[in-house]
Design an enzyme around this catalytic site. Structure first.
Site, PDB file in Angstrom:
ATOM      1  N   CYS A 101       0.916  -1.205   0.082  1.00 16.59           N
ATOM      2  CA  CYS A 101      -0.069   0.022  -0.039  1.00 16.59           C
ATOM      3  C   CYS A 101       0.877   1.164  -0.035  1.00 16.59           C
ATOM      4  O   CYS A 101       0.692   2.110  -0.817  1.00 16.59           O
ATOM      5  CB  CYS A 101      -0.786   0.124   1.023  1.00 16.59           C
ATOM      6  SG  CYS A 101      -1.950  -1.354   1.295  1.00 16.59           S
ATOM      7  N   HIS A 105       0.876   5.122  -1.778  1.00 16.39           N
ATOM      8  CA  HIS A 105       0.064   5.968  -0.779  1.00 16.39           C
ATOM      9  C   HIS A 105       1.143   6.187   0.219  1.00 16.39           C
ATOM     10  O   HIS A 105       0.499   7.309   1.179  1.00 16.39           O
ATOM     11  CB  HIS A 105      -1.395   5.347  -0.299  1.00 16.39           C
ATOM     12  CG  HIS A 105      -2.220   4.714  -1.180  1.00 16.39           C
ATOM     13  ND1 HIS A 105      -2.926   5.510  -1.839  1.00 16.39           N
ATOM     14  CD2 HIS A 105      -2.505   3.436  -1.593  1.00 16.39           C
ATOM     15  CE1 HIS A 105      -3.705   5.072  -2.519  1.00 16.39           C
ATOM     16  NE2 HIS A 105      -3.485   3.639  -2.424  1.00 16.39           N
ATOM     17  N   CYS A 139      -7.506  -2.022  -5.260  1.00 19.35           N
ATOM     18  CA  CYS A 139      -6.165  -1.614  -5.255  1.00 19.35           C
ATOM     19  C   CYS A 139      -5.335  -3.170  -5.305  1.00 19.35           C
ATOM     20  O   CYS A 139      -4.449  -3.219  -6.142  1.00 19.35           O
ATOM     21  CB  CYS A 139      -5.525  -1.098  -4.181  1.00 19.35           C
ATOM     22  SG  CYS A 139      -5.676   0.896  -4.220  1.00 19.35           S
ATOM     23  N   CYS A 202     -35.425  -1.293   9.686  1.00 20.94           N
ATOM     24  CA  CYS A 202     -34.279  -0.544  10.411  1.00 20.94           C
ATOM     25  C   CYS A 202     -35.153   0.633  11.179  1.00 20.94           C
ATOM     26  O   CYS A 202     -34.839   0.692  12.397  1.00 20.94           O
ATOM     27  CB  CYS A 202     -33.547   0.059   9.473  1.00 20.94           C
ATOM     28  SG  CYS A 202     -32.661  -0.889   8.320  1.00 20.94           S
ATOM     29  N   HIS A 206     -34.466   1.743  15.173  1.00 24.22           N
ATOM     30  CA  HIS A 206     -33.608   2.695  15.385  1.00 24.22           C
ATOM     31  C   HIS A 206     -33.821   3.893  15.067  1.00 24.22           C
ATOM     32  O   HIS A 206     -33.188   5.046  15.465  1.00 24.22           O
ATOM     33  CB  HIS A 206     -32.137   2.245  14.368  1.00 24.22           C
ATOM     34  CG  HIS A 206     -31.839   1.021  14.775  1.00 24.22           C
ATOM     35  ND1 HIS A 206     -30.954   0.820  16.069  1.00 24.22           N
ATOM     36  CD2 HIS A 206     -32.038  -0.175  14.093  1.00 24.22           C
ATOM     37  CE1 HIS A 206     -30.500  -0.533  16.098  1.00 24.22           C
ATOM     38  NE2 HIS A 206     -31.099  -1.369  15.128  1.00 24.22           N
ATOM     39  N   CYS A 247     -28.779  -7.977  12.480  1.00 24.15           N
ATOM     40  CA  CYS A 247     -30.079  -7.376  12.535  1.00 24.15           C
ATOM     41  C   CYS A 247     -30.938  -8.220  11.894  1.00 24.15           C
ATOM     42  O   CYS A 247     -32.243  -8.355  12.029  1.00 24.15           O
ATOM     43  CB  CYS A 247     -29.960  -5.884  12.169  1.00 24.15           C
ATOM     44  SG  CYS A 247     -29.807  -4.736  13.407  1.00 24.15           S
TER      45      CYS A 247
END
Lengths: 286, 159
Positions: A101, A105, A139, A202, A206, A247
């Site tokens: 990486c 970067h 990448c 959801c 929530h 969930c």
């Protein structure tokens, strides 16, 4: 436990006094403040225009003082062994191109600063909105000639946490207009669609019922600014897609797959509901 | 091999018959979820024609893999059980607030009583659901008799 009984008692007294329906008594998220290394992490912020909430609360505000404390110290945060793995992998050459990486970067603390706060986002070459994990794997396969990492592998979790850490304390700021609009709208639709044998969305928990107890769980706003997150229930760090799956299984629905277009869209929409909260990766939850 | 299969079949049929006899044939007579008719928030007729058992109902009420009613409701009568949710109203005195026919309708499919916005699942409903996990596809959360048992238990919750 004794505290909960107290809160319950108060709720029932309030009910008797005001004639309110019991469900109107909400156990608020707590008012503790999160500091890490002397730096303030925003866990509560006025909701942006158009939000269904008045105030946004990080999931951190719904946890016990003991759990909260673990996140305030990186030496105690059980997510850090995987951050260390991510740190090593950043420098490690892998694949046919002989690159790491860092080859492209360089210093992650500079090049990756702010990246997590904007994820998921459009990937130009792939041509759609993608989660951080998919940006990483692009990448790996296209630039490094290395194998893609599996979604919940230690390597991917470690890399996501390490990259996420470089944005810690920065406000979530995902793009939802332009080329990201379609994914945002798809995610919003999923958020409000009732699924599973229990026929829940959801939003049912929530949005409409955060702050209340559902059996032993204190319902949060379902904010995802802390992912990848170390969860005691998992005894491990995990991705937000894994959390979504959990969930869905709870409401006896057929979960989407990690990395699916559906979960990426849902991730983008839910992230947009937390705009202004600090990135907390890697957070600690129960 | 063929003989083995045949024997297997006979054993299975015998076992099923025995089971049907043991359960009083309740499942054979139960109203199918698709045939349940809730009118004006009421469902007067029993799903099984067999009286509900409040003791069995209490077990189904608290069982996390059964009714798990405590996930959302506070209930003093089961205060020995830890962690009562607060998403729904407290059930203390529910039998004094609702007629049995209304309570049955609420348990079977509360959306036909309170409207689409309620979070409460329909415990004896299988149609109109999305993306049901294959383990539960085509199944109701509770059986017809379990609904009657839970109803019998809730009817004991008087002020």
């Amino acid at each position: 436990m004794s505290k909960r009984i107290k809160v319950l008692g108060f709720g029932l007294t309030a009910l008797a006094m005001c004639g309110l329906s019991y469900s109107a008594v909400v156990a608020e998220p707590n008012n503790n403040q999160l500091m890490i290394d002397g730096k303030k992490i925003t866990t509560n912020v006025k909701a942006p225009k158009g939000s269904p909430f008045e105030k946004l609360y990080s999931g951190w505000r719904f946890r016990s003082a003991e759990t909260q404390k673990l996140q305030s110290d990186d030496f105690e945060n059980p997510g850090f062994p995987l951050v260390d793995l991510g740190t090593e992998l950043w420098q490690k050459v892998d694949g046919s191109a002989g690159k790491s990486c860092a080859s492209c970067h360089n210093d992650a603390s500079k090049s990756m600063k702010g990246v997590r706060a904007t994820m998921p986002k459009m990937h130009k070459e792939i041509g759609k909105v993608q989660s951080l994990q998919q940006h990483v794997n692009y990448c790996r396969t296209e630039r490094m000639g290395a194998k893609a990492w599996k979604w919940e592998s230690n390597q991917m979790l470690g890399m996501a946490a390490y990259v996420g850490l470089q944005s810690r304390g920065m406000p979530v700021n995902v793009k939802i207009d332009g080329p990201a609009k379609a994914a945002h709208d798809k995610g919003k639709k999923l958020y409000y669609t009732r699924v599973g044998q229990l026929d829940m969305s959801c939003a049912g928990c929530h949005e409409e019922n955060f702050g209340k107890m559902i059996r032993a769980d204190h319902l949060s706003q379902g904010q995802i600014n802390g992912f990848p997150t170390y969860r005691f229930k998992w005894q491990k760090m995990g991705s937000v897609h894994r959390r979504f799956k959990g969930c869905m299984k709870n409401i006896r629905a057929k979960p989407y797959k990690v990395g699916s277009d559906e979960f990426v869209a849902l991730e983008l929409y839910v992230a947009s509901r937390g705009k202004g909260l600090s990135v907390e990766s890697p957070a600690v939850r129960n | 091999m063929a003989l083995q299969f045949k024997t297997c079949g006979i054993v299975a049929v015998t076992a099923l018959t025995a089971l049907a006899v043991l359960t009083g044939g309740a499942s054979a007579e139960a109203v199918k979820p698709g045939d349940v008719k809730i009118t004006d928030g009421q469902l007067a007729k029993s799903l099984t024609g067999k009286a509900g058992d409040p003791v069995a109902g209490k077990k189904t009420f608290v069982g996390r893999k059964l009714g798990n009613c405590l996930a959302c409701h506070v209930n003093k009568d089961t205060s020995k059980q830890q962690f009562h949710g607060e998403v729904g109203p407290a059930l203390d005195g529910a039998a004094s607030r609702y007629e049995p026919a209304a309570l049955r309708a609420i348990i079977v499919n509360s959306k036909q009583v309170f409207g689409e916005q309620t979070l409460m699942p329909g415990f004896y409903r299988e149609a109109g659901l999305n993306r049901v996990n294959k383990k539960f596809k085509g199944k109701t959360i509770l059986s017809a008799q379990q609904v009657e048992d839970v109803l019998a238990y809730v009817l004991t919750l008087k002020k």
